[in-house]
Design a protein around this motif. Structure first.
Motif, PDB file in Angstrom:
ATOM      1  N   UNK A 162     -26.523  67.374   7.128  1.00 38.48           N
ATOM      2  CA  UNK A 162     -27.079  67.652   8.448  1.00 38.48           C
ATOM      3  C   UNK A 162     -28.081  66.563   8.814  1.00 38.48           C
ATOM      4  N   UNK A 163     -27.895  65.970   9.972  1.00 38.92           N
ATOM      5  CA  UNK A 163     -28.840  64.981  10.500  1.00 38.92           C
ATOM      6  C   UNK A 163     -29.672  65.694  11.552  1.00 38.92           C
ATOM      7  N   UNK A 164     -30.987  65.751  11.324  1.00 34.99           N
ATOM      8  CA  UNK A 164     -31.858  66.546  12.180  1.00 34.99           C
ATOM      9  C   UNK A 164     -32.784  65.665  13.012  1.00 34.99           C
ATOM     10  N   UNK A 165     -32.888  65.992  14.298  1.00 34.96           N
ATOM     11  CA  UNK A 165     -33.841  65.336  15.181  1.00 34.96           C
ATOM     12  C   UNK A 165     -35.030  66.279  15.410  1.00 34.96           C
ATOM     13  N   UNK A 166     -35.811  66.061  16.430  1.00 37.29           N
ATOM     14  CA  UNK A 166     -37.001  66.882  16.692  1.00 37.29           C
ATOM     15  C   UNK A 166     -36.617  68.356  16.808  1.00 37.29           C
ATOM     16  N   UNK A 167     -37.552  69.223  16.387  1.00 36.37           N
ATOM     17  CA  UNK A 167     -37.357  70.674  16.383  1.00 36.37           C
ATOM     18  C   UNK A 167     -36.128  71.080  15.562  1.00 36.37           C
ATOM     19  N   UNK A 168     -35.804  70.219  14.575  1.00 34.59           N
ATOM     20  CA  UNK A 168     -34.671  70.477  13.678  1.00 34.59           C
ATOM     21  C   UNK A 168     -33.358  70.655  14.431  1.00 34.59           C
ATOM     22  N   UNK A 169     -33.237  69.915  15.528  1.00 35.33           N
ATOM     23  CA  UNK A 169     -31.994  69.934  16.297  1.00 35.33           C
ATOM     24  C   UNK A 169     -30.944  69.094  15.569  1.00 35.33           C
ATOM     25  N   UNK A 170     -29.813  69.670  15.188  1.00 38.54           N
ATOM     26  CA  UNK A 170     -28.823  68.910  14.418  1.00 38.54           C
ATOM     27  C   UNK A 170     -27.979  68.008  15.306  1.00 38.54           C
ATOM     28  N   UNK A 171     -27.630  66.845  14.769  1.00 41.34           N
ATOM     29  CA  UNK A 171     -26.688  65.962  15.455  1.00 41.34           C
ATOM     30  C   UNK A 171     -25.274  66.467  15.189  1.00 41.34           C
ATOM     31  N   UNK A 172     -24.377  66.211  16.115  1.00 42.83           N
ATOM     32  CA  UNK A 172     -22.986  66.609  15.940  1.00 42.83           C
ATOM     33  C   UNK A 172     -22.252  65.482  15.207  1.00 42.83           C
ATOM     34  N   UNK A 173     -22.173  65.617  13.889  1.00 38.22           N
ATOM     35  CA  UNK A 173     -21.585  64.578  13.042  1.00 38.22           C
ATOM     36  C   UNK A 173     -20.094  64.826  12.894  1.00 38.22           C
ATOM     37  N   UNK A 174     -19.300  63.787  13.150  1.00 37.78           N
ATOM     38  CA  UNK A 174     -17.847  63.868  12.981  1.00 37.78           C
ATOM     39  C   UNK A 174     -17.367  62.577  12.337  1.00 37.78           C
ATOM     40  N   UNK A 175     -16.743  62.679  11.176  1.00 35.64           N
ATOM     41  CA  UNK A 175     -16.237  61.526  10.430  1.00 35.64           C
ATOM     42  C   UNK A 175     -17.348  60.525  10.143  1.00 35.64           C
ATOM     43  N   UNK A 176     -18.527  61.061   9.802  1.00 36.00           N
ATOM     44  CA  UNK A 176     -19.643  60.200   9.426  1.00 36.00           C
ATOM     45  C   UNK A 176     -20.339  59.526  10.579  1.00 36.00           C
ATOM     46  N   UNK A 177     -20.002  59.880  11.824  1.00 36.03           N
ATOM     47  CA  UNK A 177     -20.604  59.240  12.988  1.00 36.03           C
ATOM     48  C   UNK A 177     -21.115  60.296  13.948  1.00 36.03           C
ATOM     49  N   UNK A 178     -22.099  59.907  14.750  1.00 33.79           N
ATOM     50  CA  UNK A 178     -22.568  60.817  15.790  1.00 33.79           C
ATOM     51  C   UNK A 178     -23.170  60.016  16.936  1.00 33.79           C
ATOM     52  N   UNK A 179     -23.208  60.652  18.083  1.00 31.75           N
ATOM     53  CA  UNK A 179     -23.746  60.003  19.273  1.00 31.75           C
ATOM     54  C   UNK A 179     -25.255  60.196  19.322  1.00 31.75           C
TER      55      UNK A 179
END
Length: 217
Positions: free
Chosen positions: A17-34
């Motif tokens: 899980x890649x987390x930004x502020x307020x523990x908002x997760x990034x939508x990771x797909x195939x090791x990449x995310x926007x």
């Protein structure tokens, strides 16, 4: 030493899980995310920043380029604020039409002038296609000679008004100034405890003409 291939047993790991502020997760797909201008985990306060634009174009074309550049920098500032980076916008910069004989002197003088007059926290080094070879001179003058952080982008990156690219510039600016972009949950990294692990990934390139080759992290 043998030239015969060796079989290496590997594992395909679940993306952490890649987390930004307020523990908002990034939508990771195939090791990449926007990036998508996500709010950063620990954004910096960018109280002053400036730019230099290195371009050998003819003088009669610089007026149009300067107008486009002003609009692009304003849009970049908007994206930075959405990411949580406090900024009022950039302070005045410099357009450098270098001569064939002394581009190094012109670049160093422009950076020295900005440092003496404004003392910016960071300088955005903007390069036209024909000026790519001069990026090292600008970064050396900023980072080493004057102790000012600098990051390099191409004018194409700014001119296209691509929000994803602006956000990626914001990530670099935030890291360069000591901020924290995102975190990976500690519970998702326990695979490192299982033994020696080599992680392979695709190296991020901010210049589209460079290949996105495989690197070892």
């Amino acid at each position: 030493m043998s030239l015969d291939p060796v079989t290496v047993y590997s594992r395909v790991l679940t993306a952490p899980r890649v987390l930004y502020a307020r523990e908002t997760p990034a939508r990771v797909a195939q090791g990449m995310w926007s990036v998508d201008a996500s709010r950063l985990m620990k954004p910096v306060a960018l109280r002053s920043w400036s730019w230099i634009y290195i371009d050998p174009s003819r003088m009669d074309s610089l007026g149009k380029r300067a107008k486009t550049l002003t609009k692009s920098l304003h849009q970049l500032s908007t994206v930075l604020r959405r990411m949580g980076i406090f900024t009022h916008g950039c302070i005045p910069g410099r357009i450098i039409r270098f001569s064939k004989k002394h581009p190094k002197t012109q670049i160093e003088d422009a950076i020295s002038s900005l440092q003496a007059k404004y003392r910016p926290s960071i300088i955005l080094v903007i390069l036209s296609t024909r000026a790519n070879r001069l990026g090292n001179i600008a970064r050396l003058a900023c980072d080493v000679t004057h102790g000012m952080p600098a990051i390099e982008v191409t004018d194409e990156w700014l001119a296209n008004a691509d929000q994803e690219r602006y956000a990626r510039i914001g990530l670099r600016m935030n890291l360069k100034l000591g901020g924290e972009n995102h975190v990976v949950g500690a519970s998702d990294l326990d695979f490192f405890a299982c033994g020696k692990t080599m992680t392979m990934g695709s190296r991020l390139s901010l210049h589209d003409q460079r290949p996105k080759d495989i690197s070892t992290l």
